[in-house]
Design an enzyme around this catalytic site. Structure first.
Site, PDB file in Angstrom:
ATOM      1  N   GLU A 220     -18.416 -24.387 -89.398  1.00  0.00           N
ATOM      2  CA  GLU A 220     -17.264 -23.727 -89.268  1.00  0.00           C
ATOM      3  C   GLU A 220     -17.107 -22.873 -90.583  1.00  0.00           C
ATOM      4  O   GLU A 220     -17.540 -23.409 -91.798  1.00  0.00           O
ATOM      5  CB  GLU A 220     -16.000 -24.446 -89.120  1.00  0.00           C
ATOM      6  CG  GLU A 220     -14.918 -23.440 -88.607  1.00  0.00           C
ATOM      7  CD  GLU A 220     -13.499 -24.023 -88.261  1.00  0.00           C
ATOM      8  OE1 GLU A 220     -13.060 -23.453 -87.409  1.00  0.00           O
ATOM      9  OE2 GLU A 220     -13.049 -25.013 -88.938  1.00  0.00           O
ATOM     10  N   GLY A 353     -11.078 -29.376 -96.821  1.00  0.00           N
ATOM     11  CA  GLY A 353     -10.494 -30.696 -97.024  1.00  0.00           C
ATOM     12  C   GLY A 353     -11.053 -31.472 -96.075  1.00  0.00           C
ATOM     13  O   GLY A 353     -11.380 -32.758 -96.186  1.00  0.00           O
ATOM     14  N   MET A 355     -13.307 -31.437 -91.775  1.00  0.00           N
ATOM     15  CA  MET A 355     -13.806 -30.623 -90.689  1.00  0.00           C
ATOM     16  C   MET A 355     -13.780 -31.210 -89.238  1.00  0.00           C
ATOM     17  O   MET A 355     -14.296 -32.553 -89.236  1.00  0.00           O
ATOM     18  CB  MET A 355     -15.099 -29.926 -91.086  1.00  0.00           C
ATOM     19  CG  MET A 355     -16.005 -29.337 -90.068  1.00  0.00           C
ATOM     20  SD  MET A 355     -14.849 -27.867 -89.565  1.00  0.00           S
ATOM     21  CE  MET A 355     -15.451 -27.461 -87.796  1.00  0.00           C
ATOM     22  N   ASN A 357     -15.504 -31.569 -86.417  1.00  0.00           N
ATOM     23  CA  ASN A 357     -16.409 -31.810 -85.484  1.00  0.00           C
ATOM     24  C   ASN A 357     -16.171 -32.726 -84.238  1.00  0.00           C
ATOM     25  O   ASN A 357     -15.525 -33.796 -84.527  1.00  0.00           O
ATOM     26  CB  ASN A 357     -17.610 -32.196 -86.421  1.00  0.00           C
ATOM     27  CG  ASN A 357     -17.963 -31.428 -87.636  1.00  0.00           C
ATOM     28  OD1 ASN A 357     -18.139 -30.296 -87.728  1.00  0.00           O
ATOM     29  ND2 ASN A 357     -17.939 -32.331 -88.815  1.00  0.00           N
ATOM     30  N   HIS A 389      -4.259 -34.152 -88.675  1.00  0.00           N
ATOM     31  CA  HIS A 389      -4.690 -32.717 -88.381  1.00  0.00           C
ATOM     32  C   HIS A 389      -6.055 -32.547 -87.612  1.00  0.00           C
ATOM     33  O   HIS A 389      -6.305 -31.790 -86.684  1.00  0.00           O
ATOM     34  CB  HIS A 389      -4.734 -32.086 -89.720  1.00  0.00           C
ATOM     35  CG  HIS A 389      -5.188 -30.426 -89.675  1.00  0.00           C
ATOM     36  ND1 HIS A 389      -3.938 -29.293 -89.762  1.00  0.00           N
ATOM     37  CD2 HIS A 389      -6.341 -29.810 -89.547  1.00  0.00           C
ATOM     38  CE1 HIS A 389      -4.722 -28.334 -89.836  1.00  0.00           C
ATOM     39  NE2 HIS A 389      -5.995 -28.702 -89.585  1.00  0.00           N
ATOM     40  N   GLU A 390      -6.895 -33.221 -88.155  1.00  0.00           N
ATOM     41  CA  GLU A 390      -8.382 -33.085 -87.611  1.00  0.00           C
ATOM     42  C   GLU A 390      -8.432 -33.879 -86.214  1.00  0.00           C
ATOM     43  O   GLU A 390      -9.145 -33.139 -85.215  1.00  0.00           O
ATOM     44  CB  GLU A 390      -9.331 -33.750 -88.670  1.00  0.00           C
ATOM     45  CG  GLU A 390      -9.311 -33.209 -89.983  1.00  0.00           C
ATOM     46  CD  GLU A 390      -9.588 -31.788 -90.183  1.00  0.00           C
ATOM     47  OE1 GLU A 390     -10.122 -31.234 -89.273  1.00  0.00           O
ATOM     48  OE2 GLU A 390      -8.870 -31.246 -90.958  1.00  0.00           O
ATOM     49  N   HIS A 393      -7.202 -31.467 -83.795  1.00  0.00           N
ATOM     50  CA  HIS A 393      -8.153 -30.400 -83.449  1.00  0.00           C
ATOM     51  C   HIS A 393      -9.034 -30.912 -82.119  1.00  0.00           C
ATOM     52  O   HIS A 393      -9.718 -30.097 -81.274  1.00  0.00           O
ATOM     53  CB  HIS A 393      -8.897 -29.979 -84.334  1.00  0.00           C
ATOM     54  CG  HIS A 393      -8.849 -28.850 -85.308  1.00  0.00           C
ATOM     55  ND1 HIS A 393      -8.350 -27.793 -84.879  1.00  0.00           N
ATOM     56  CD2 HIS A 393      -8.746 -29.002 -86.578  1.00  0.00           C
ATOM     57  CE1 HIS A 393      -7.918 -27.014 -85.890  1.00  0.00           C
ATOM     58  NE2 HIS A 393      -7.964 -27.925 -87.086  1.00  0.00           N
TER      59      HIS A 393
END
EC number: 3.4.11.2
Length: 961
Positions: A220, A353, A355, A357, A389-390, A393
């Protein structure tokens, strides 16, 4: 669509006077020519067909002698598109749609190279001789390229294979029109495992004293193209079947679980299950030596945390958070986590920080690992919020993906907001929603610049994407979501979100799709309400005053420069009068409004000397800081709120909001520094972590601005702030107390650090004493992790070119620790030294091999006021090296903002502009403009402070109270 094209062309022709042609055939030819040019610009495959159709219907010769000749018509269509027509376009043409990737990679971790092949199932949806996809930093084997239509099974080899490096596209030109329908595109390629922390790259680590490489992906926003040729746009979703060939002793991870593993000598071939449909930026591969810890969600999803060998225990906290968060989001979104496993892995070299995936989330070590003995409470909180947070996503971003980067905020704003929802559920004692104010404040500060951008920002080139991963997309995005949720109600909001996720699962969405779901669920005109917040930059300041028993409100755009700004918003106003029981919500839809308080709230407010018993003593607007705007009160209302703050009549959230708005208004020269300092004096007994943490951040800024205005004033302001913070320091002490809160543990470190920065002698002495004990015994109870930064900063306050012993001791601690959080804690303290010579040494150290590239910015984060000029000269001298090392990613923008933004003179702003006049790139242009704007804002503030009368006397008076 064709009607729109013709209307547009008609308007162009009328403006250019073409309609004056007497010969209608000439006019028709001109229309066709303009249509051809428009088709080339927009690369719309329907345009060539339209041209031929119009030419036939108008009986106009378009350079085809035999208009009935299908072959010649096709030749004309082909001529419309030359290979270079694909250059300089923001997006790929839509001739072909990828459906499935069969990707095989063989990384060589010693030579730091990789080889690969990819077979892509394509659906050809328009007449074309070209296939255009993304590729960058790859060597494509031309002989390996072929396209095999399923209708014929005959492999077609393109005579021309051209890689346009600047546009990062690979153009394949075939000798004939490709048949419509599905076929397979095959390519072979080679690449380098780079050291830029993007694409397919290498990260280094030590195992048994030996330096080793691991292979990691970071795709990203637009770097999958550096690993394999692909349609590297979020809307081009496909399934992925991945196979890796790696050494047998290494762990090889990807998005999906292993399906099959075959050993062949020293190598093994690892095949993974085929993924669900997803965007290329979410593909992930990691190869290296790792330990892991494992758990399961309530419905049996396997969750693992991977880390370097020997650090597995440090992954247990993130594992707990991860498993619980997946369960929570399954309930909140009313959609199960769609993959059979969730791996989270700590990477030693990682630019961001973390990602998100799909199924394999990558993190910096500081964002995933937590050491019970040596990590601070703030580290623990960061791990929790980043993991949440991740994992958010996995629904908001992975399952439902933004259609284009214009809608990035749909990913990042929602993940930020939902991460607080999850963290609050898991750790309610952290009062994380109060801490959310820090997110809002960062968004407000960036969006107060003229050089800000809307939440929905046009992106015309891949190079522009990195710069919008900023406080607007993340923090303003999260803040307007919180504002909307507060307006619609939590239950309605949650159900509407669940419907949105369900309706757009495995697909792409735009902002309008979200608004439509929320409108359907709430019955409110959400699109109308929110467009002013997402489509225009900036936000309002609502000015409030009482006149003749009425509350008069007026909105205007707030700019930190103090300049008047344009814009109008639909502002959700919340207010209470005298107590939180008397509360009212309404929309301010016009520029101004007047409201009778007795009708609105059944109360009045004291005006001037009126102290009648029925009057409320204060009015607070934007209750709980739910709205993304600032409030400017007249003097009378401000005085009432100052008294309410001092008497603790207001919640901590509202005390925070009043303070932050006052600071912003002072910086914008809409109120005096004297009034800000007078307000701050009401916070002398403040003990709330979030409020005091923000006050500390404000104090650093005010002291530096005061120094630029008047050295004597700076000394007085430092003394004033020492007095403000000593109450909290006395209550908290140096040593943790049995059963104390998480927030007190964090606050202790911040307060003691502030006292050290401002030169409080007792704090400096005690900090150095405890640091000496720590040097003798790294496990001493005298220096727990929460106060180590305070001690490190105190040590650096006393370091100088004549006595570097403290600095050298800190470097020794840095070199001996293998904990990333300890290393960054030290790096963030070193440049706080007031001796420019030491600052110069520190800056050179952060560029050395001893500091990972990702961590160099920590060394710039706390540069002292005295070290600013040294840092600027260093940046100029090292710019070529910095550009070569960090220039391909977003980190280079952080160098600019960290070094440039603290200055406060118009001369320095001009000097910066001149230096970067020939050195700026599109990827850093916005940050450079923002940094220079901040210098102008600081300079204007300094000039304003110089004109304030009796400021030094006021500071002395406030300090003595």
């Amino acid at each position: 669509m064709c009607v729109d094209w013709i209307r547009e062309l008609q308007e162009q022709l009328e403006r250019s006077g073409i309609a004056r042609f007497g010969d209608p055939r000439k006019l028709k030819r001109k229309i066709l020519y303009n249509l051809q040019q428009a088709g080339q610009r927009r690369m719309d495959p329907s345009i060539p067909k339209l041209i031929v159709k119009l030419a036939d219907s108008w009986n106009v010769d378009i350079q085809i002698k035999d208009s009935d000749s299908k072959r010649k018509k096709q030749k004309f269509i082909n001529k419309l598109y030359k290979m270079d027509q694909f250059k300089g376009q923001p997006r790929l043409p839509k001739f072909a749609v990828p459906k499935r990737y069969d990707l095989r990679l063989n990384p060589d971790l010693i030579a730091c190279t990789f080889a690969g092949t990819v077979a892509i199932d394509l659906d050809i949806v328009a007449d074309t001789r070209f296939i255009v996809l993304n590729a960058a930093d790859l060597s494509v084997n031309d002989a390996s390229v072929s396209f095999t239509p399923r209708s014929s099974s005959k492999a077609l080899a393109p005579p021309k294979v051209v890689l346009f490096e600047e546009d990062e596209i690979l153009v394949l030109e075939f000798g004939e029109i490709l048949p419509h329908g599905v076929g397979v595109l095959e390519l072979g390629f080679n690449g380098v495992l780079n050291d830029k922390m993007k694409g397919f790259y290498r990260s280094t680590y030590e195992h048994n004293g030996e330096k080793k490489n691991m292979a990691v992906t970071q795709f990203e926003p637009a770097d999958a193209r550096r690993c394999f040729p692909c349609w590297d746009e979020p809307a081009c979703k496909a399934t992925f079947k991945i196979t890796l060939e790696v050494p047998t002793d290494l762990v090889a991870l990807s998005n999906m679980p292993v399906m099959e593993e075959k050993v062949n000598g020293n190598l093994k071939i690892v095949s993974y299950q085929e993924s669900p449909i997803m965007s290329t930026y979410l593909v992930a591969i990691v190869v290296g030596l790792f330990d892991y810890v494992e758990d399961h969600t309530s419905d049996g999803i396997k969750v693992r945390v991977y880390c370097q060998v020997g650090k597995a225990d440090q992954g247990k906290f993130a594992l707990h958070v991860g498993a619980k968060t997946l369960d929570l989001f399954k309930e909140y979104f009313a959609v199960p986590y769609p993959l059979p496993k969730m791996d989270m892995i700590a990477i030693p070299d990682f630019a961001a920080g973390a990602m998100e995936n799909y199924g394999l989330v990558t993190y910096r070590e500081t964002a995933l690992l937590y050491d019970e003995q040596h990590s601070a409470a703030s580290n623990k909180q960061r791990v929790a919020t980043v993991v949440a947070h991740e994992l958010a996503h996995q629904w908001f971003g992975n399952l439902v993906t933004m259609e284009w980067w214009t809608h990035l905020w749909l990913n990042e704003g929602f993940a930020t907001w939902v991460s607080y929802l999850a963290t609050d559920s898991l750790f309610p004692e952290w009062k994380i929603w109060t801490q959310f104010l820090d997110e809002s404040t960062e968004g407000l500060r960036l969006d107060g610049l003229e050089e800000s951008h809307p939440i929905e920002v046009e992106v015309n080139h891949a190079a522009e994407i990195d710069e919008i991963f900023d406080a607007i997309s993340y923090r303003k995005g999260a803040s307007v979501i919180r504002m909307l949720q507060s307006y619609l109600g939590a239950e309605v909001f949650q159900k509407s979100l669940a419907a949105y996720i369900k309706n757009h699962a495995y697909s792409n969405a735009k902002t309008e799709d979200l608004w439509a779901a929320l409108e359907a669920g709430s019955g409110e005109p959400v699109n109308k309400l929110m467009s002013s917040w997402t489509k225009q930059k900036g936000y309002p300041v609502v000015s409030a005053k009482i006149k003749d028993g009425k509350l008069e409100l007026e909105q205007s755009r707030f700019l930190s420069s103090g300049s008047p700004g344009e814009g109008q918003w639909i502002v959700p106003v919340t207010l209470c009068c005298g107590s939180y029981e008397k509360r009212k919500n309404f929309l301010l839809e016009s520029k101004s409004g007047a409201y009778d308080l007795k009708e609105l709230l059944g109360c009045s407010i004291a005006e001037g000397s009126d102290k009648n018993n029925g009057a409320c003593s204060w009015i607070k607007i934007n209750v709980d800081q739910a709205g993304f705007y600032r409030v400017k009160y007249d003097d009378s209302l401000a005085a009432g709120l100052r008294n309410a703050t001092e008497s603790k009549s207001l919640t901590s959230i509202d005390r925070y909001g009043i303070l932050d708005d006052s600071f912003a208004l002072s910086m914008a020269r809409q109120q005096s520094l004297a009034s800000l300092l007078t307000l701050i004096s009401a916070y002398k007994e403040e003990l709330d972590y979030t409020v005091l943490s923000n006050l500390i951040a404000i104090s650093y800024k005010v002291v530096k601005i005061g120094a630029d205005a008047d050295q004597a004033l700076m000394s007085g302001i430092k003394h004033f702030f020492i007095g403000v913070f000593q109450f909290a320091a006395g209550k908290l002490g140096w040593d943790p107390k049995q059963g104390e809160s998480h927030l007190d543990a964090m606050l202790r470190g911040e307060v003691l650090t502030a006292l050290a920065v401002f030169g409080h002698d007792e704090t400096l002495k005690e900090a150095v004493r405890r640091f000496d004990a720590f040097l003798a015994d790294r496990n001493t109870s005298l220096l727990p992790p929460d106060i180590r930064r305070a001690a490190y900063v105190a040590v650096m306050q006393r370091a100088n070119k004549s006595d570097k012993s403290g600095y050298e001791s800190l470097l020794r601690v840095y070199r001996e620790t293998d904990l990333s959080q300890e290393k960054t804690r030290i790096l963030g303290s070193l440049a706080s030294c007031p001796d420019p010579t030491i600052v110069q040494d520190v800056l050179n150290f952060v560029l050395s091999d001893e500091v990972r590239n990702q961590d160099a910015l920590y060394g710039l984060s706390g540069v002292s006021w005295e070290g600013r000029e040294v840092a600027w000269k260093w940046l100029q001298e090292k710019w070529e090296y910095i550009g070569n090392t960090w220039g391909s990613g977003f980190l280079i923008t952080r160098f600019i903002s960290a070094v440039v933004s603290p200055f406060a003179s118009f001369e320095k702003a001009k000097e910066v502009e001149e230096f970067f006049a020939t050195r700026s790139k599109p990827s850093m242009a916005r940050t450079l403009k923002q940094s220079i704007e901040r210098v102008h804002i600081n300079a204007n503030w300094v000039e304003s402070i110089k004109k304030e009368d009796n400021l030094t006397q006021l500071v002395a008076q406030l300090s003595s109270n």
